[in-house]
Write an enzyme that holds these catalytic residues in place. Structure first.
Site, PDB file in Angstrom:
ATOM      1  N   ASP A  83      -0.963  28.772 -35.768  1.00 12.24           N
ATOM      2  CA  ASP A  83      -0.117  28.081 -34.568  1.00 12.24           C
ATOM      3  C   ASP A  83       0.465  27.475 -34.823  1.00 12.24           C
ATOM      4  O   ASP A  83       0.680  26.332 -36.138  1.00 12.24           O
ATOM      5  CB  ASP A  83      -1.644  28.577 -34.072  1.00 12.24           C
ATOM      6  CG  ASP A  83      -1.160  27.927 -32.775  1.00 12.24           C
ATOM      7  OD1 ASP A  83      -0.770  28.789 -32.337  1.00 12.24           O
ATOM      8  OD2 ASP A  83      -1.323  26.663 -31.887  1.00 12.24           O
TER       9      ASP A  83
ATOM     10  N   GLU B  38       3.205  32.015 -37.368  1.00 14.13           N
ATOM     11  CA  GLU B  38       3.772  32.173 -36.372  1.00 14.13           C
ATOM     12  C   GLU B  38       4.609  30.782 -36.764  1.00 14.13           C
ATOM     13  O   GLU B  38       4.172  29.468 -35.751  1.00 14.13           O
ATOM     14  CB  GLU B  38       2.270  31.509 -34.890  1.00 14.13           C
ATOM     15  CG  GLU B  38       3.355  31.380 -33.582  1.00 14.13           C
ATOM     16  CD  GLU B  38       2.401  30.624 -32.194  1.00 14.13           C
ATOM     17  OE1 GLU B  38       3.028  31.153 -31.354  1.00 14.13           O
ATOM     18  OE2 GLU B  38       2.169  29.838 -32.798  1.00 14.13           O
TER      19      GLU B  38
END
Length: 727
Positions: free
Chosen positions: A405, A458
């Site tokens: 993330d 990401e």
């Protein structure tokens, strides 16, 4: 001469302020024989018992009424195994003395932990059920180099930090203690007197199980057994394999209808696995399941990195949940958050009174967007804590991939910071070189130690080489989310069809950089929250047009180069934004002939079509696998491209993004032949108008679009069709 401990030392020990308990407690060989000291508050009588024969050797004298006992054995010079017979109120109890056991951490482990290269730090730090010298118990170890004293506390010692102070390994700042008789399921924490003399009660950073909020203690839990990978699971992650990901938040996919409570891991293993398999997805991606204190973070602010959240069950339950997916032939991806952590008092924040896990300077260590703290990637022990955690989920639970993330927030020191609010790196640049080194090390280690397991980034910027190997300057990820493609195409789809001709490039621009990274095309949870509206609700037009737009867009996406990711609820066109506190709107599927059911059937068929036809996936990252056929028809908002596999099979995707049917639309093609219509998003089966090409069409030897052969097609309104060339 007297060998009694100094009175000041005894006072410090009893009050819980002495940092070297093993120098006093336990059995020690002295010039006058053996000396045995014990700190047993509330004990009325203590006898020394020789373990070998069970004989009582001597009664310990109560040296201090607060529970400090001592005995001298002048006739014995060599240490021996012993126990204590303790009378608390009435009946005596035989107990083991934690302070008779030697150091726990081996030299090689100590070296690797300090160096930050221990592959499995979770096997040494934390709490481990074990047998030592024939005695069952738990070994505890925690890194707190600046603490004055660290104790293990729990129900087993009335949460009294005076009773079980730990041994400091000065060479690495790790405190350790073996406690006999402790069993699985018991609660514990570490009581730390920090460098300022303040008492802090901390959960175990390496705990394998933790209490659910609002409680904050760790639980004794066995280290999960190793889960071996398989050739099939490894191949499913390959760049040349079909990868279609269903992204799920376990707490809101489906809930109990009577009380709106979560489904358990076991219940999800039955219901979610069956659904994902039915829908044809190859992978399931879980929003973070690490223990976290705040439901509203969706798991993205974890404190218990090594503990599956107890919201849905135990670690054993979660392991069975993953295994159920594997049995169904579905790989499991876990969202992983090594970028920041919340500042809750029981967590990692100022762990020993210093900024131990986080950067000390708030310009480096505080994330102002999320009110969280940023890991200090420059510390070996912190890098080891994080990298070891990545390997832990793969090795001990069989996780097949990690989606990391917010990578951009890790690798840029000025991420979301104004001028003067960030600290440049050693060379004066904005890159966080320590975070970059950490990511490279972690990705390379996973590639070597867990072949076939992959990592996905990401990463929302154009940082170069995200999916290149570290050896040639890349970050070492296997895949990267294509955030640019997602934003561009959604912006295009939100336009009224009459205006789309002015934004034609939004749908084609992605191919200009499609081969710079190994991209995943994501329609993730971030796109259906915070006022962005649902994907369906972003589509223009009346209800019929909204659903037709969505179906055409999904079919365009599934044919476009890049692996696929779809957030739960999007597969049946949920109309509202995602709400983590309630179930998805499954009632929308009650009408089997309704529009929502039509979208669900389309997504299911897209997945099965995608997996069946290699041109749609095999050469995702090879330019030879894609060719534009119609790229410049702005006026009609038509796109046509060809996908090709290694054996030369070809599939053509054609999209008409206006509500106007296009009859006799000619498209040039590289090879003539019969083309079978294998998918049409306007089919009546998906609640469309059922306009198409009657199942297939033969090519004409008519030159068009720089090709000698062409197809004369009927393009349905707001639709995408797939045509497969038959040999």
């Amino acid at each position: 001469m007297s060998v009694l401990p100094d009175r000041q030392v005894i006072n410090q020990l009893i009050s819980g302020h002495y940092g070297d308990p093993f120098s006093i407690l336990g059995m020690h060989e002295t010039s006058q024989g053996l000396q045995i000291c014990a700190l047993l508050p509330d004990a009325r009588e203590v006898w020394l018992v020789e373990t070998e024969n069970g004989r009582r050797i001597a009664q310990l004298t109560l040296e201090d009424p607060r529970g400090f006992f001592i005995a001298q054995l002048t006739r014995r010079k060599k240490s021996f195994r012993y126990q204590f017979a303790v009378t608390w109120q009435e009946n005596p109890q035989i107990i083991e003395d934690p302070y008779r056991f030697g150091p726990l951490l081996q030299d090689i482990d100590s070296w690797l932990l300090a160096e930050g290269t221990h592959l499995r730090p979770y096997e040494r730090l934390g709490a481990h059920l074990m047998s030592l010298d024939g005695v069952s118990g738990v070994s505890f170890a925690v890194w707190a180099p600046n603490a004055q004293r660290v104790s293990v506390v729990g129900d087993f010692n009335f949460w009294d930090g005076r009773r079980h102070p730990m041994r400091l390994r000065r060479e690495n700042g790790i405190w350790e203690l073996f406690l006999p008789g402790i069993e699985a399921g018991q609660l514990y924490k570490f009581e730390i007197i920090d460098c300022h003399g303040q008492v802090r009660l901390k959960a175990d950073p390496y705990a394998f199980e933790a209490q659910m909020r609002p409680e904050t203690a760790s639980l004794i839990s066995p280290l999960p057994d190793v889960v071996k990978s398989s050739a099939a699971r490894q191949k499913a992650n390959d760049l040349c394999s079909p990868v279609s990901i269903y992204e799920v938040h376990l707490g809101s996919w489906r809930r109990h209808t009577d009380n709106n409570f979560w489904l358990s891991y076991r219940e999800l293993a039955d219901q979610l696995v069956e659904y994902v398999k039915y829908m044809g997805f190859t992978h399931v991606e879980l929003l973070p399941i690490n223990e976290h204190p705040f439901d509203g973070s969706w798991g993205y602010q974890p404190l218990g990195l090594y503990a599956p959240t107890r919201r849905y069950g135990t670690p054993e339950d979660f392991k069975a949940f993953v295994a159920k997916f594997h049995q169904a032939g579905i790989n499991v991806i876990l969202d992983w958050v090594p970028g920041h952590f919340p500042s809750d008092e029981h967590g990692l924040s100022t762990f020993d009174g210093t900024a131990l896990y986080e950067y000390a300077d708030p310009r480096e260590g505080y994330h102002q967007d999320w009110n969280t703290l940023i890991y200090n990637y420059g510390r070996n022990e912190v890098r080891n804590y994080l990298a070891g955690n990545a390997f832990y989920w793969m090795e001990r639970f069989g996780i097949d991939a990690l989606r990391i993330d917010a990578v951009a927030s890790m690798i840029y020191r000025d991420y979301s910071r104004a001028e003067g609010q960030w600290v440049p790196n050693y060379y004066g640049g904005r890159e966080n070189l320590e975070a970059i080194a950490f990511l490279r090390y972690t990705n390379k280690t996973i590639g070597v130690e867990r072949p076939g397991s992959v990592t996905m980034a990401e990463e929302s910027t154009d940082f170069p080489g995200v999916t290149l190997p570290p050896d040639i300057g890349g970050l070492g990820f296997n895949y990267k989310w294509n955030m640019g493609w997602m934003h561009d195409t959604l912006n295009y789809m939100q336009c009224d069809p009459v205006h789309r001709k002015y934004h034609h490039n939004l749908m084609t621009f992605g191919m200009l950089y499609a081969y710079t990274e190994n991209f995943i095309l994501p329609l993730s949870h971030d796109e259906v929250v915070h006022g962005k509206r649902s994907i369906l609700d972003r589509m223009p037009g009346d209800a019929w047009q909204k659903f037709a737009n969505l179906r055409a867009y999904y079919a365009f996406m599934w044919a476009h180069p890049g692996k696929k990711l779809l957030f739960m609820g999007c597969e049946f066109a949920q109309g509202r934004e995602w709400n983590f506190e309630t179930s998805l709107d499954w009632h929308l599927l009650d009408d089997e002939n309704g529009w929502h059911s039509g979208v669900q059937r389309l997504v299911r068929d897209l997945n099965h079509c995608y997996r069946q036809y290699a041109p749609l996936y095999e050469w995702d990252y090879q330019p030879a696998g894609f060719e534009w056929l119609v790229v410049d028809d702005h006026e009609n908002s038509v796109f046509a491209f060809l996908r090709r596999d290694a054996e030369g099979h070809e599939l053509i995707a054609i999209s008409n993004f206006t509500p106007v049917p296009r009859y006799h639309y000619r498209v040039g093609i590289p090879q003539g032949g019969h083309y079978r219509e294998v998918l049409n998003s306007d089919s009546a089966f998906y609640c469309g108008s059922n306009l198409g090409n009657q199942g297939g069409i033969d090519s004409h030897h008519v030159r068009s679009h720089n090709h000698e052969h062409s197809l004369l097609l009927t393009l349905p309104p707001l639709a995408t069709i797939y045509l497969l060339r038959e040999n």
